[in-house]
Design a protein around this motif. Structure first.
Motif, mmCIF file in Angstrom:
data_model
loop_
_atom_site.group_PDB
_atom_site.id
_atom_site.type_symbol
_atom_site.label_atom_id
_atom_site.label_comp_id
_atom_site.label_asym_id
_atom_site.label_seq_id
_atom_site.Cartn_x
_atom_site.Cartn_y
_atom_site.Cartn_z
ATOM 1 N N THR A 73 17.566 -35.655 11.114
ATOM 2 C CA THR A 73 18.986 -35.716 10.600
ATOM 3 C C THR A 73 19.560 -34.395 9.863
ATOM 4 N N GLN A 74 18.895 -33.688 9.493
ATOM 5 C CA GLN A 74 19.159 -32.225 8.748
ATOM 6 C C GLN A 74 19.723 -31.427 9.847
ATOM 7 N N ASP A 75 21.076 -31.048 9.715
ATOM 8 C CA ASP A 75 21.898 -30.272 10.719
ATOM 9 C C ASP A 75 21.158 -28.891 11.004
ATOM 10 N N LYS A 94 29.088 -29.957 18.583
ATOM 11 C CA LYS A 94 29.402 -29.354 19.681
ATOM 12 C C LYS A 94 28.400 -28.072 20.080
ATOM 13 N N LYS A 95 27.827 -27.455 19.093
ATOM 14 C CA LYS A 95 27.111 -26.431 19.138
ATOM 15 C C LYS A 95 25.873 -27.003 19.829
ATOM 16 N N GLU A 96 25.448 -28.093 19.396
ATOM 17 C CA GLU A 96 24.314 -28.798 19.999
ATOM 18 C C GLU A 96 24.366 -29.388 21.592
ATOM 19 N N LYS A 97 25.513 -29.751 21.840
ATOM 20 C CA LYS A 97 25.893 -30.092 23.081
ATOM 21 C C LYS A 97 25.891 -28.886 24.077
ATOM 22 N N SER A 98 26.425 -27.719 23.442
ATOM 23 C CA SER A 98 26.451 -26.392 24.274
ATOM 24 C C SER A 98 25.221 -25.990 24.666
ATOM 25 N N LEU A 99 24.258 -26.148 23.509
ATOM 26 C CA LEU A 99 22.772 -25.613 23.464
ATOM 27 C C LEU A 99 21.825 -26.360 24.599
ATOM 28 N N THR A 100 22.321 -27.675 24.507
ATOM 29 C CA THR A 100 21.558 -28.768 25.521
ATOM 30 C C THR A 100 22.079 -28.275 26.852
ATOM 31 N N ALA A 125 6.618 -30.220 31.928
ATOM 32 C CA ALA A 125 7.392 -31.591 32.154
ATOM 33 C C ALA A 125 8.593 -31.376 33.231
ATOM 34 N N SER A 126 8.980 -32.333 33.849
ATOM 35 C CA SER A 126 9.770 -32.312 34.869
ATOM 36 C C SER A 126 11.220 -32.184 34.346
ATOM 37 N N LYS A 127 11.232 -32.954 33.233
ATOM 38 C CA LYS A 127 12.685 -33.031 32.395
ATOM 39 C C LYS A 127 12.470 -33.235 30.880
ATOM 40 N N CYS A 128 13.614 -32.907 30.197
ATOM 41 C CA CYS A 128 13.297 -33.155 28.885
ATOM 42 C C CYS A 128 14.513 -33.838 28.352
ATOM 43 N N TYR A 129 14.432 -34.840 27.179
ATOM 44 C CA TYR A 129 15.667 -35.357 26.610
ATOM 45 C C TYR A 129 15.697 -35.161 24.945
ATOM 46 N N ALA A 130 16.806 -35.040 24.557
ATOM 47 C CA ALA A 130 16.893 -34.899 23.110
ATOM 48 C C ALA A 130 17.516 -36.359 22.513
ATOM 49 N N LEU A 131 16.884 -36.940 21.832
ATOM 50 C CA LEU A 131 17.177 -38.167 21.303
ATOM 51 C C LEU A 131 18.028 -38.095 20.019
ATOM 52 N N SER A 132 18.950 -38.901 19.712
ATOM 53 C CA SER A 132 19.498 -38.721 18.316
ATOM 54 C C SER A 132 20.612 -40.033 18.381
ATOM 55 N N LYS A 133 20.365 -40.676 17.054
ATOM 56 C CA LYS A 133 21.443 -41.738 16.770
ATOM 57 C C LYS A 133 22.644 -40.972 16.370
ATOM 58 N N LYS A 134 22.559 -39.913 15.792
ATOM 59 C CA LYS A 134 23.609 -39.402 15.212
ATOM 60 C C LYS A 134 24.281 -38.523 16.238
ATOM 61 N N GLU A 135 25.638 -38.358 16.262
ATOM 62 C CA GLU A 135 26.551 -37.677 17.217
ATOM 63 C C GLU A 135 26.108 -36.303 17.363
ATOM 64 N N PHE A 136 26.017 -35.886 18.399
ATOM 65 C CA PHE A 136 25.478 -34.356 18.881
ATOM 66 C C PHE A 136 26.885 -33.429 18.373
ATOM 67 N N LEU A 189 19.077 -27.592 15.859
ATOM 68 C CA LEU A 189 19.409 -26.398 16.955
ATOM 69 C C LEU A 189 18.031 -25.919 17.228
ATOM 70 N N GLU A 190 17.293 -25.693 16.164
ATOM 71 C CA GLU A 190 15.835 -25.056 16.102
ATOM 72 C C GLU A 190 15.021 -25.921 17.031
ATOM 73 N N GLU A 191 15.229 -27.526 16.777
ATOM 74 C CA GLU A 191 14.236 -28.442 17.385
ATOM 75 C C GLU A 191 14.680 -28.594 18.963
ATOM 76 N N ILE A 192 16.054 -28.292 19.114
ATOM 77 C CA ILE A 192 16.297 -28.347 20.515
ATOM 78 C C ILE A 192 15.698 -27.167 21.289
ATOM 79 N N SER A 193 15.739 -25.853 20.696
ATOM 80 C CA SER A 193 15.170 -24.855 21.131
ATOM 81 C C SER A 193 13.537 -24.958 21.539
#
Length: 233
Positions: A64-66, A98-104, A85-96, A70-74
């Protein structure tokens, strides 16, 4: 749409930020630890494996810590490549953000809010210790004494029982089923290999597996006998 009717094609599907998984085609591991080709350790909240091929997908829940997300996504991108892995997913109940969306998007990581496994929603906990509603319910029914740290003999029984199966057992299965961390599981495995209780082989997917030996079977029978005696007395 009926949730149970989703994903009958066999492929994973995302609908309204929810990842649908059909157990007919996919197995789901919770709190998995995977070893890469260089011996590095990579942990994921979920690993989703194709039952009919060597494909697998990894899922990481973001904290939850903003400032850490971003470090976790990287890290997710790096670790998923490390283990193949063939693919990976970032899971979050909290809304992503703009920066997180851009990075993913840049790292080709899909964003999800939850996972539905055969129509059952997987519970997302704040400490990333993710369990299904069924597992949570089952654990509450257990007597508290059964949740205490087990002695070495009972852990050996658990590991030997797992490796007795025809397909053997991998390190991830041993960690999850025996409630051990990676370091502890590896320590038990090394000791059991030294004592010729288990042996190593590779399955058809070139995955390392552990299999009980003849000496291991004798030891398992003796440990079970002793354990039953101690429980009665």
């Amino acid at each position: 749409m009926d949730l149970d009717d989703n994903n009958k094609s066999g492929e994973l599907e995302i609908l309204n930020s929810c990842l649908y998984v059909n157990s007919t085609y996919w197995s789901l591991e919770i709190g998995a630890v995977l070893e890469d080709k260089d011996g590095g350790i990579n942990s994921f909240d979920y690993v989703i494996r194709d039952r009919y091929s060597d494909r697998f997908f990894v899922v990481m829940q973001l904290k939850t810590q903003d400032k850490e997300r971003l470090e976790e996504i990287s890290l997710l991108s790096i670790q998923s490549k490390n283990v193949g892995a063939s693919k990976c997913y970032a899971l979050s109940k909290k809304e992503f953000t703009k920066k997180e969306k851009s990075l993913t998007d840049l790292l080709l990581i899909d964003r999800i809010k939850t996972i539905m496994y055969d129509g059952k929603e997987m519970i997302v906990l704040e400490d990333t210790n993710i369990k299904s509603a069924y597992e949570n319910l089952k654990s509450k029914k257990k007597d508290n004494t059964k949740n205490r740290r087990r002695d070495k003999g009972k852990i050996l029984i658990d590991i030997l029982s797992l490796t007795r199966q025809e397909e053997g057992a991998g390190i991830t299965r041993i960690i999850y089923r025996c409630n051990l961390n990676y370091k502890a599981a590896l320590s038990f495995i090394e000791e059991m290999k030294t004592k010729n209780l288990i042996e190593i082989f590779e399955n058809e997917f070139k995955q390392k597996r552990y299999k009980i030996t003849r000496d291991g079977l004798k030891t398992l029978e003796e440990l079970v006998r002793i354990n039953k005696y101690l429980d009665v007395n």
